[in-house]
Design a protein around this motif. Structure first.
Motif, PDB file in Angstrom:
ATOM      1  N   GLN A  35       0.788  -1.226  -0.042  1.00  0.00           N
ATOM      2  CA  GLN A  35       0.134   0.119  -0.091  1.00  0.00           C
ATOM      3  C   GLN A  35       0.834   1.146   0.036  1.00  0.00           C
ATOM      4  O   GLN A  35       0.574   2.115  -0.687  1.00  0.00           O
ATOM      5  CB  GLN A  35      -0.815  -0.022   1.158  1.00  0.00           C
ATOM      6  CG  GLN A  35      -2.097  -1.048   1.176  1.00  0.00           C
ATOM      7  CD  GLN A  35      -2.740  -0.792   2.507  1.00  0.00           C
ATOM      8  OE1 GLN A  35      -2.972  -0.073   2.951  1.00  0.00           O
ATOM      9  NE2 GLN A  35      -3.218  -1.989   2.944  1.00  0.00           N
ATOM     10  N   SER A  36       1.995   1.135   0.665  1.00  0.00           N
ATOM     11  CA  SER A  36       2.914   2.341   0.755  1.00  0.00           C
ATOM     12  C   SER A  36       3.458   2.622  -0.538  1.00  0.00           C
ATOM     13  O   SER A  36       3.415   3.838  -1.058  1.00  0.00           O
ATOM     14  CB  SER A  36       4.082   2.212   1.936  1.00  0.00           C
ATOM     15  OG  SER A  36       5.060   1.115   1.003  1.00  0.00           O
ATOM     16  N   THR A  37       3.748   1.824  -1.645  1.00  0.00           N
ATOM     17  CA  THR A  37       4.411   1.971  -2.497  1.00  0.00           C
ATOM     18  C   THR A  37       3.117   2.259  -3.671  1.00  0.00           C
ATOM     19  O   THR A  37       3.578   2.936  -4.668  1.00  0.00           O
ATOM     20  CB  THR A  37       5.042   0.740  -3.258  1.00  0.00           C
ATOM     21  OG1 THR A  37       4.070  -0.307  -3.321  1.00  0.00           O
ATOM     22  CG2 THR A  37       6.331   0.397  -2.394  1.00  0.00           C
ATOM     23  N   ARG A  38       2.097   2.256  -3.414  1.00  0.00           N
ATOM     24  CA  ARG A  38       0.942   2.627  -4.319  1.00  0.00           C
ATOM     25  C   ARG A  38       0.642   4.004  -3.878  1.00  0.00           C
ATOM     26  O   ARG A  38      -0.180   4.722  -4.703  1.00  0.00           O
ATOM     27  CB  ARG A  38      -0.704   1.826  -4.113  1.00  0.00           C
ATOM     28  CG  ARG A  38      -0.178   0.487  -4.458  1.00  0.00           C
ATOM     29  CD  ARG A  38      -1.710  -0.287  -4.744  1.00  0.00           C
ATOM     30  NE  ARG A  38      -2.194  -0.785  -3.305  1.00  0.00           N
ATOM     31  CZ  ARG A  38      -1.781  -1.838  -2.860  1.00  0.00           C
ATOM     32  NH1 ARG A  38      -1.161  -2.769  -3.339  1.00  0.00           N
ATOM     33  NH2 ARG A  38      -2.339  -2.354  -1.696  1.00  0.00           N
ATOM     34  N   THR A  39       1.319   4.704  -3.037  1.00  0.00           N
ATOM     35  CA  THR A  39       1.188   6.164  -2.799  1.00  0.00           C
ATOM     36  C   THR A  39       2.006   7.107  -3.842  1.00  0.00           C
ATOM     37  O   THR A  39       1.890   8.186  -4.032  1.00  0.00           O
ATOM     38  CB  THR A  39       1.496   6.605  -1.567  1.00  0.00           C
ATOM     39  OG1 THR A  39       2.764   6.376  -1.148  1.00  0.00           O
ATOM     40  CG2 THR A  39       0.338   6.008  -0.439  1.00  0.00           C
ATOM     41  N   ILE A  40       3.043   6.310  -4.343  1.00  0.00           N
ATOM     42  CA  ILE A  40       3.993   6.854  -5.492  1.00  0.00           C
ATOM     43  C   ILE A  40       3.347   7.390  -6.765  1.00  0.00           C
ATOM     44  O   ILE A  40       2.380   6.671  -7.438  1.00  0.00           O
ATOM     45  CB  ILE A  40       5.184   5.675  -5.697  1.00  0.00           C
ATOM     46  CG1 ILE A  40       5.878   5.556  -4.513  1.00  0.00           C
ATOM     47  CG2 ILE A  40       5.896   6.440  -6.997  1.00  0.00           C
ATOM     48  CD1 ILE A  40       6.860   4.367  -4.667  1.00  0.00           C
ATOM     49  N   ASP A  41       3.565   8.767  -6.993  1.00  0.00           N
ATOM     50  CA  ASP A  41       3.185   9.169  -8.333  1.00  0.00           C
ATOM     51  C   ASP A  41       4.138  10.008  -9.001  1.00  0.00           C
ATOM     52  O   ASP A  41       5.525   9.912  -8.375  1.00  0.00           O
ATOM     53  CB  ASP A  41       1.823  10.224  -8.080  1.00  0.00           C
ATOM     54  CG  ASP A  41       2.009  10.992  -7.139  1.00  0.00           C
ATOM     55  OD1 ASP A  41       3.114  11.449  -6.895  1.00  0.00           O
ATOM     56  OD2 ASP A  41       1.093  11.655  -6.586  1.00  0.00           O
TER      57      ASP A  41
END
Length: 430
Positions: free
Chosen positions: A259-265
């Motif tokens: 989930q933490s890596t899915r905050t990457i944009d």
């Protein structure tokens, strides 16, 4: 000097020597002990008693193995050997004389004490404005600079020493959010700072063995980061929470890390991308997911290639090539792939300075684990010995926790008769 002078007090002529002054400034107390014995005739046993250090530990330090990193122990050594505070970066000790004459000596003492007062002010919570006053972006920038300075303490001190300080900073910013007056942009900047400080305090809590406090602070950090609309800090709070879960439900920990890596944009700084990916790699390794771990390590490597020349947040700037190599070795050690783990860990730890005693000791535990997995008990024991020496006096529970299983395995009957193992076991505190 005032009061009773202990028999271990270093003579004035020795305190003026460049070798001792250089060693004291670097907190290289092994060299200090060696010089004290050779030039002043102060025995290691006398030093051990006066400084409350085991005699074998004094000898180990004098041979250049290990570091003294605990603030309390540094103070105790300085008082026992009568090393003036300014030589090691401390305030003047109570036993130091205050000159009554004039001239350069008085000016130097007054200058040092002015710097010390300024230094103490910089390491205690302070309000830039009254609780009901108005603050702006410039004030928040000064608070952030202060947070950056205080974060450097984590390089050399454990969470047992820094937890209260970091928590006090967090509470002081929380009070400003509650009591001060500010515009919307300043509010969001304060919230982001609060999230950053909560993560630092949570890390210190975790490092010092305060697991419940750490979780609470990480959750508070995520709430503040979301309110500030700071995706990078929100992602990092999830990565911290994932670390906490890895001691229990490992698959759940890996999912939180994902989930933490899915905050990457597209706007996420490269160092933050690298940090989140490497922490996910670790979570996947602990959860026995080798393919996902390797993919995340590759993603972290790709992110690091984009760091150069770009501004990065200070809280993620410590992620560099050596850090990624260490994480890579840790992952392969955890996945029981010693042939992949040992070379990368050996090379990375050789580049890692002993002044980072807590982290080097901690990371060495995975090297020892990898050697033992490969059946190299003597090599594992040698690594554990070095790690124990580094961890001695560090206010962190994690190095000893990580080393304990390796030590238990080496205590087996089939290893105990090996000289390197028996020497290491003799070094383990009773």
């Amino acid at each position: 000097m005032t009061g009773t002078t202990p028999p271990t007090a270093l003579p004035e002529w020795l305190l003026r020597g460049q070798q001792l002054r250089t060693a004291a400034a670097a907190h290289d107390f092994g060299t200090v002990f060696r010089v004290a014995r050779r030039q002043a005739g102060i025995s290691y046993s006398q030093i051990a008693i006066a400084c409350d250090i085991k005699p074998d530990r004094v000898g180990t330090l004098a041979r250049g193995q290990g570091k003294v990193t605990s603030f309390e122990k540094i103070v105790q050594i300085c008082d026992a050997l009568r090393i003036p505070g300014h030589l090691v970066g401390l305030a003047d000790r109570p036993w130091e004389p205050v000159p009554t004459g004039g001239g350069a000596e008085v000016d130097e003492v007054l200058r040092r004490r002015f710097v010390q007062v300024a230094g103490l002010t910089a390491t205690m919570p302070t309000a830039l404005a009254a609780s009901s006053g108005r603050i702006g972006q410039r004030d928040v920038a000064r608070l952030r600079e202060r947070t950056v300075r205080l974060r450097r303490l984590d390089d050399v001190l454990g969470g047992g020493d820094t937890y209260r300080l970091y928590t006090a900073e967090y509470q002081a910013t929380k009070a400003k959010l509650r009591d001060a007056r500010y515009d919307e942009a300043t509010r969001r900047a304060l919230l982001a700072l609060l999230a950053e400080q909560a993560q630092q305090a949570g890390w210190a809590a975790f490092d010092g063995g305060r697991e419940t406090d750490a979780v609470s602070l990480y959750e508070a950090s995520r709430a503040a980061a979301l309110e500030a609309e700071d995706a990078a800090l929100a992602g990092n709070s999830l990565a911290f929470l994932a670390y906490q879960r890895l001691g229990g439900d490992r698959r759940a920990g890996a999912e939180i890390a994902s989930q933490s890596t899915r905050t990457i944009d597209a706007s996420t700084p490269a160092s933050v991308r690298a940090l989140l990916h490497e922490r996910r790699a670790w979570a996947c390794a602990v959860a026995s997911m080798p393919t996902e771990a390797e993919r995340s390590l590759a993603a972290a490597d790709e992110a690091l290639a984009d760091v150069h020349g770009q501004p990065q947040p200070d809280w993620a700037a410590w992620v560099d090539r050596t850090e990624l190599d260490i994480m890579t070795g840790r992952c392969w050690a955890e996945l029981r792939r010693p042939l992949r783990a040992v070379p990368v860990l050996e090379a990375a730890l050789n580049r890692y300075d002993d002044s980072h005693a807590r982290d080097k000791s901690l990371y060495s535990s995975w090297l020892a684990h990898a050697y033992l997995t490969a059946g190299e008990a003597e090599q594992a024991a040698a690594v554990v010995s070095r790690a124990l020496a580094l961890a001695d006096g560090v206010a962190s529970v994690r190095p000893r926790q990580r080393l304990a299983p390796v030590i238990d395995d080496l205590s087996a009957v089939r290893y105990r008769t090996l000289p390197a193992v028996s020497e290491m076991l003799a070094q383990v505190p009773g």
